[in-house]
Design a protein around this motif. Structure first.
Motif, PDB file in Angstrom:
ATOM      1  N   GLY A 129      19.634  33.268  17.078  1.00  0.00           N
ATOM      2  CA  GLY A 129      18.654  34.300  17.373  1.00  0.00           C
ATOM      3  C   GLY A 129      17.268  33.787  17.048  1.00  0.00           C
ATOM      4  O   GLY A 129      17.100  32.692  16.503  1.00  0.00           O
ATOM      5  N   PRO A 130      16.230  34.552  17.363  1.00  0.00           N
ATOM      6  CA  PRO A 130      14.847  34.108  17.148  1.00  0.00           C
ATOM      7  C   PRO A 130      14.503  34.026  15.663  1.00  0.00           C
ATOM      8  O   PRO A 130      15.273  34.491  14.807  1.00  0.00           O
ATOM      9  CB  PRO A 130      14.024  35.200  17.849  1.00  0.00           C
ATOM     10  CG  PRO A 130      14.911  36.405  17.840  1.00  0.00           C
ATOM     11  CD  PRO A 130      16.301  35.884  17.986  1.00  0.00           C
ATOM     12  N   TYR A 161      24.762  26.053   4.294  1.00  0.00           N
ATOM     13  CA  TYR A 161      23.948  26.660   5.345  1.00  0.00           C
ATOM     14  C   TYR A 161      23.123  25.564   6.002  1.00  0.00           C
ATOM     15  O   TYR A 161      22.258  24.948   5.362  1.00  0.00           O
ATOM     16  CB  TYR A 161      23.032  27.732   4.765  1.00  0.00           C
ATOM     17  CG  TYR A 161      22.151  28.384   5.801  1.00  0.00           C
ATOM     18  CD1 TYR A 161      22.687  29.207   6.785  1.00  0.00           C
ATOM     19  CD2 TYR A 161      20.771  28.184   5.799  1.00  0.00           C
ATOM     20  CE1 TYR A 161      21.878  29.810   7.738  1.00  0.00           C
ATOM     21  CE2 TYR A 161      19.957  28.781   6.735  1.00  0.00           C
ATOM     22  CZ  TYR A 161      20.514  29.593   7.709  1.00  0.00           C
ATOM     23  OH  TYR A 161      19.713  30.176   8.661  1.00  0.00           O
ATOM     24  N   LEU A 162      23.405  25.313   7.262  1.00  0.00           N
ATOM     25  CA  LEU A 162      22.698  24.262   8.005  1.00  0.00           C
ATOM     26  C   LEU A 162      21.769  24.920   9.020  1.00  0.00           C
ATOM     27  O   LEU A 162      22.192  25.376  10.086  1.00  0.00           O
ATOM     28  CB  LEU A 162      23.696  23.340   8.707  1.00  0.00           C
ATOM     29  CG  LEU A 162      23.102  22.167   9.496  1.00  0.00           C
ATOM     30  CD1 LEU A 162      22.211  21.304   8.610  1.00  0.00           C
ATOM     31  CD2 LEU A 162      24.209  21.326  10.113  1.00  0.00           C
ATOM     32  N   ASP A 163      20.505  24.980   8.670  1.00  0.00           N
ATOM     33  CA  ASP A 163      19.506  25.607   9.526  1.00  0.00           C
ATOM     34  C   ASP A 163      19.107  24.647  10.648  1.00  0.00           C
ATOM     35  O   ASP A 163      19.044  23.435  10.451  1.00  0.00           O
ATOM     36  CB  ASP A 163      18.284  25.965   8.686  1.00  0.00           C
ATOM     37  CG  ASP A 163      17.354  26.944   9.382  1.00  0.00           C
ATOM     38  OD1 ASP A 163      17.768  27.532  10.399  1.00  0.00           O
ATOM     39  OD2 ASP A 163      16.221  27.124   8.908  1.00  0.00           O
ATOM     40  N   GLU A 164      18.847  25.210  11.834  1.00  0.00           N
ATOM     41  CA  GLU A 164      18.422  24.427  13.002  1.00  0.00           C
ATOM     42  C   GLU A 164      19.435  23.320  13.328  1.00  0.00           C
ATOM     43  O   GLU A 164      19.080  22.148  13.498  1.00  0.00           O
ATOM     44  CB  GLU A 164      17.025  23.819  12.764  1.00  0.00           C
ATOM     45  CG  GLU A 164      15.951  24.825  12.420  1.00  0.00           C
ATOM     46  CD  GLU A 164      15.560  25.722  13.578  1.00  0.00           C
ATOM     47  OE1 GLU A 164      16.095  25.541  14.697  1.00  0.00           O
ATOM     48  OE2 GLU A 164      14.734  26.619  13.384  1.00  0.00           O
ATOM     49  N   ILE A 165      20.688  23.697  13.410  1.00  0.00           N
ATOM     50  CA  ILE A 165      21.755  22.721  13.666  1.00  0.00           C
ATOM     51  C   ILE A 165      21.574  22.016  15.002  1.00  0.00           C
ATOM     52  O   ILE A 165      22.085  20.920  15.221  1.00  0.00           O
ATOM     53  CB  ILE A 165      23.144  23.398  13.599  1.00  0.00           C
ATOM     54  CG1 ILE A 165      24.248  22.325  13.650  1.00  0.00           C
ATOM     55  CG2 ILE A 165      23.301  24.434  14.699  1.00  0.00           C
ATOM     56  CD1 ILE A 165      25.656  22.884  13.514  1.00  0.00           C
ATOM     57  N   GLN A 166      20.824  22.613  15.924  1.00  0.00           N
ATOM     58  CA  GLN A 166      20.651  21.995  17.238  1.00  0.00           C
ATOM     59  C   GLN A 166      19.950  20.645  17.158  1.00  0.00           C
ATOM     60  O   GLN A 166      20.012  19.848  18.103  1.00  0.00           O
ATOM     61  CB  GLN A 166      19.884  22.927  18.190  1.00  0.00           C
ATOM     62  CG  GLN A 166      18.388  23.062  17.930  1.00  0.00           C
ATOM     63  CD  GLN A 166      18.071  24.190  16.969  1.00  0.00           C
ATOM     64  OE1 GLN A 166      18.933  24.669  16.244  1.00  0.00           O
ATOM     65  NE2 GLN A 166      16.823  24.641  16.975  1.00  0.00           N
ATOM     66  N   THR A 188      20.719  28.653  14.516  1.00  0.00           N
ATOM     67  CA  THR A 188      19.949  28.030  15.583  1.00  0.00           C
ATOM     68  C   THR A 188      19.154  29.098  16.318  1.00  0.00           C
ATOM     69  O   THR A 188      19.586  30.254  16.408  1.00  0.00           O
ATOM     70  CB  THR A 188      20.857  27.277  16.574  1.00  0.00           C
ATOM     71  OG1 THR A 188      20.070  26.774  17.658  1.00  0.00           O
ATOM     72  CG2 THR A 188      21.949  28.173  17.122  1.00  0.00           C
ATOM     73  N   THR A 189      17.999  28.717  16.808  1.00  0.00           N
ATOM     74  CA  THR A 189      17.210  29.621  17.655  1.00  0.00           C
ATOM     75  C   THR A 189      17.575  29.464  19.121  1.00  0.00           C
ATOM     76  O   THR A 189      17.063  30.184  19.971  1.00  0.00           O
ATOM     77  CB  THR A 189      15.698  29.345  17.479  1.00  0.00           C
ATOM     78  OG1 THR A 189      15.450  27.963  17.762  1.00  0.00           O
ATOM     79  CG2 THR A 189      15.248  29.663  16.066  1.00  0.00           C
ATOM     80  N   GLU A 213      25.326  36.809  17.196  1.00  0.00           N
ATOM     81  CA  GLU A 213      23.945  36.839  17.697  1.00  0.00           C
ATOM     82  C   GLU A 213      23.087  37.776  16.851  1.00  0.00           C
ATOM     83  O   GLU A 213      23.446  38.933  16.618  1.00  0.00           O
ATOM     84  CB  GLU A 213      23.909  37.300  19.150  1.00  0.00           C
ATOM     85  CG  GLU A 213      22.497  37.367  19.715  1.00  0.00           C
ATOM     86  CD  GLU A 213      22.437  37.837  21.152  1.00  0.00           C
ATOM     87  OE1 GLU A 213      21.326  37.826  21.726  1.00  0.00           O
ATOM     88  OE2 GLU A 213      23.487  38.225  21.700  1.00  0.00           O
ATOM     89  N   PHE A 214      21.955  37.258  16.383  1.00  0.00           N
ATOM     90  CA  PHE A 214      20.950  38.063  15.692  1.00  0.00           C
ATOM     91  C   PHE A 214      19.867  38.431  16.710  1.00  0.00           C
ATOM     92  O   PHE A 214      19.296  37.549  17.350  1.00  0.00           O
ATOM     93  CB  PHE A 214      20.339  37.282  14.527  1.00  0.00           C
ATOM     94  CG  PHE A 214      21.212  37.209  13.304  1.00  0.00           C
ATOM     95  CD1 PHE A 214      20.782  37.739  12.104  1.00  0.00           C
ATOM     96  CD2 PHE A 214      22.462  36.613  13.363  1.00  0.00           C
ATOM     97  CE1 PHE A 214      21.583  37.675  10.973  1.00  0.00           C
ATOM     98  CE2 PHE A 214      23.271  36.534  12.234  1.00  0.00           C
ATOM     99  CZ  PHE A 214      22.838  37.066  11.031  1.00  0.00           C
TER     100      PHE A 214
END
Length: 437
Positions: free
Chosen positions: A52-53, A107-112, A137-138, A157-158
């Motif tokens: 989500g954003p 917690y893995l932020d921005e996994i993309q 991921t955003t 989904e957030f």
């Protein structure tokens, strides 16, 4: 309290929820009966992907889930983390046997931003229970995350927060700010609060940061909508030209043009323009003129091309007028997608059997052949009938290859303009014979 406390931590950090009940919005996940709330309530935590954003609670939710389930929480960011970082965290504990699984939540932020190899390296630790992965991921995870990770994770989904949800967070933020020395007597009017909520674009962190700045810069007792307007940049919309939102907006614009909804088309066009992009919507407008209006109003392509050229020539802000005119025009035009006949023809061209289809000999260019006997032996140029020599400039003959001679690519859409042209052509065909002029 003294003001040093507020300066050491931002209001957004101070207001970070401590329980799932304190998270604003995302009721589909954290409300009564929500899947994540039920999971945490039962002390279960499983591999998950949050997408989500920004500023909608992904990181906060992960921390609260780990805490609620009694797990050690570690956080990495895909832009800076390495494989050794993951290995170091995974080796901090042995697999905990029992019904609740591993003792570590990573917690893995921005996994993309992890490449395929890096993402694959996570599988070992997920499968043997050393870690529970919560990735965020955003972007759309189905496009950016390795399939083996996707298959082992629950995806949630957030959504962007509503203005009403953000106003709830602002109310709590106002109470917090007024609790600091020097801000006790400052108030904010309802219009100013709503302006902040609307400006945030679904991002509660942005809203709280703006509220904090409004308090810190306030020189009077009441914060007004005029004060907030001075803090907000002219173009405040979150917009990533390389992200999913960009393509979602373009898709929504095109589908609104196709669906003849000029109000929706103008809205999505406005979002693209406000994001600083006019070339992408221009491509969609030009495409729609042929794909969705096409033969129903052939001049649409010419008109839209002229408007788009003018928009590029004059630039912003005047370009918005030409683009708006093109969008409204396309929405109000009759519709036909019969030009998509080319896709069926392309399918045949790409088909191996069709590749062997030979052009009829009477359509080939035989001018360079010197041997007239050979030309006659293969049924050459003499078999070609020149349409302008016949009545109505038409004569029936085969144009498609033998193996495709019965193909029908073009299918009449039913539009009156297109119907009139087609009926005229069919009338000529009916009235024409082998008689020369």
């Amino acid at each position: 309290m003294n003001n040093n406390n507020i300066r050491s931590k931002t209001l957004a950090d101070l207001m970070r929820p401590m329980s799932l009940d304190e998270i604003v919005g995302q009721n589909h996940l954290f409300g009564d009966g929500g899947p994540i709330k039920n999971m945490a309530k039962n002390k279960f935590v499983r591999n998950m992907i949050f997408f989500g954003p920004p500023g909608v609670g992904k990181t906060t939710a992960a921390e609260i889930i780990a805490k609620t389930c009694g797990r050690n929480f570690y956080k990495l960011n895909g832009t800076t983390a390495s494989l050794s970082d993951i290995k170091e965290i995974a080796e901090k504990t042995k697999t905990i046997e029992g019904e609740h699984g591993a003792g570590i939540v990573l917690y893995l932020d921005e996994i993309q931003y992890f490449n395929k190899k890096q993402q694959q390296s996570l599988l070992e630790y997920i499968e043997d229970g050393r870690i529970v992965l919560i990735a965020s991921t955003t972007e759309n995870p189905y496009f950016y995350i390795y399939g083996a990770i996707i298959s082992r994770c629950n995806i949630f989904e957030f959504k962007p927060l509503s203005v009403a949800d953000i106003e709830k967070a602002l109310d709590r933020g106002i109470v917090k700010m007024r609790g600091f020395e020097g801000f006790n007597n400052i108030s904010i009017d309802s219009e100013a609060k709503r302006k902040i909520a609307e400006f945030a674009g679904g991002d509660v962190r942005k809203a709280l940061n703006t509220l904090e700045l409004a308090f810190l810069s306030c020189a009077k007792d009441t914060i007004t909508v005029g004060d907030i307007a001075k803090l907000i940049p002219k173009s405040a919309m979150y917009y990533d030209r390389d992200g999913d939102e960009h393509f979602d907006l373009l898709s929504a614009l095109h589908k609104s043009l196709r669906g003849s909804d000029e109000n929706a088309a103008l809205y999505y066009l406005a979002k693209l323009i406000e994001g600083g992009d006019i070339l992408s919507p221009i491509r969609r407008l030009l495409c729609a003129a042929s794909e969705d209006i096409g033969l129903a109003y052939p001049n649409a392509a010419v008109i839209v091309k002229s408007l788009c050229d003018s928009a590029v020539q004059v630039g912003m802000p005047e370009a918005r007028l030409m683009l708006a005119q093109a969008a409204i025009f396309l929405c109000t035009c009759p519709k036909s997608n019969s030009v998509l006949a080319i896709d069926e023809a392309l399918d045949d061209v790409r088909n191996n059997a069709a590749k062997s289809a030979d052009i009829p000999i009477h359509l080939k260019n035989l001018k360079n052949l010197k041997d007239e006997t050979y030309i006659k032996s293969i049924g050459g140029a003499s078999d070609y009938k020149y349409p302008h020599n016949f009545k109505n400039d038409y004569v029936k003959q085969q144009y498609l290859p033998d193996t495709l001679k019965d193909r029908v690519y073009y299918k009449f859409s039913g539009n009156k303009t297109e119907q009139a042209a087609l009926e005229y052509r069919n009338k000529i065909v009916r009235e024409s014979g082998e008689n020369k002029k």
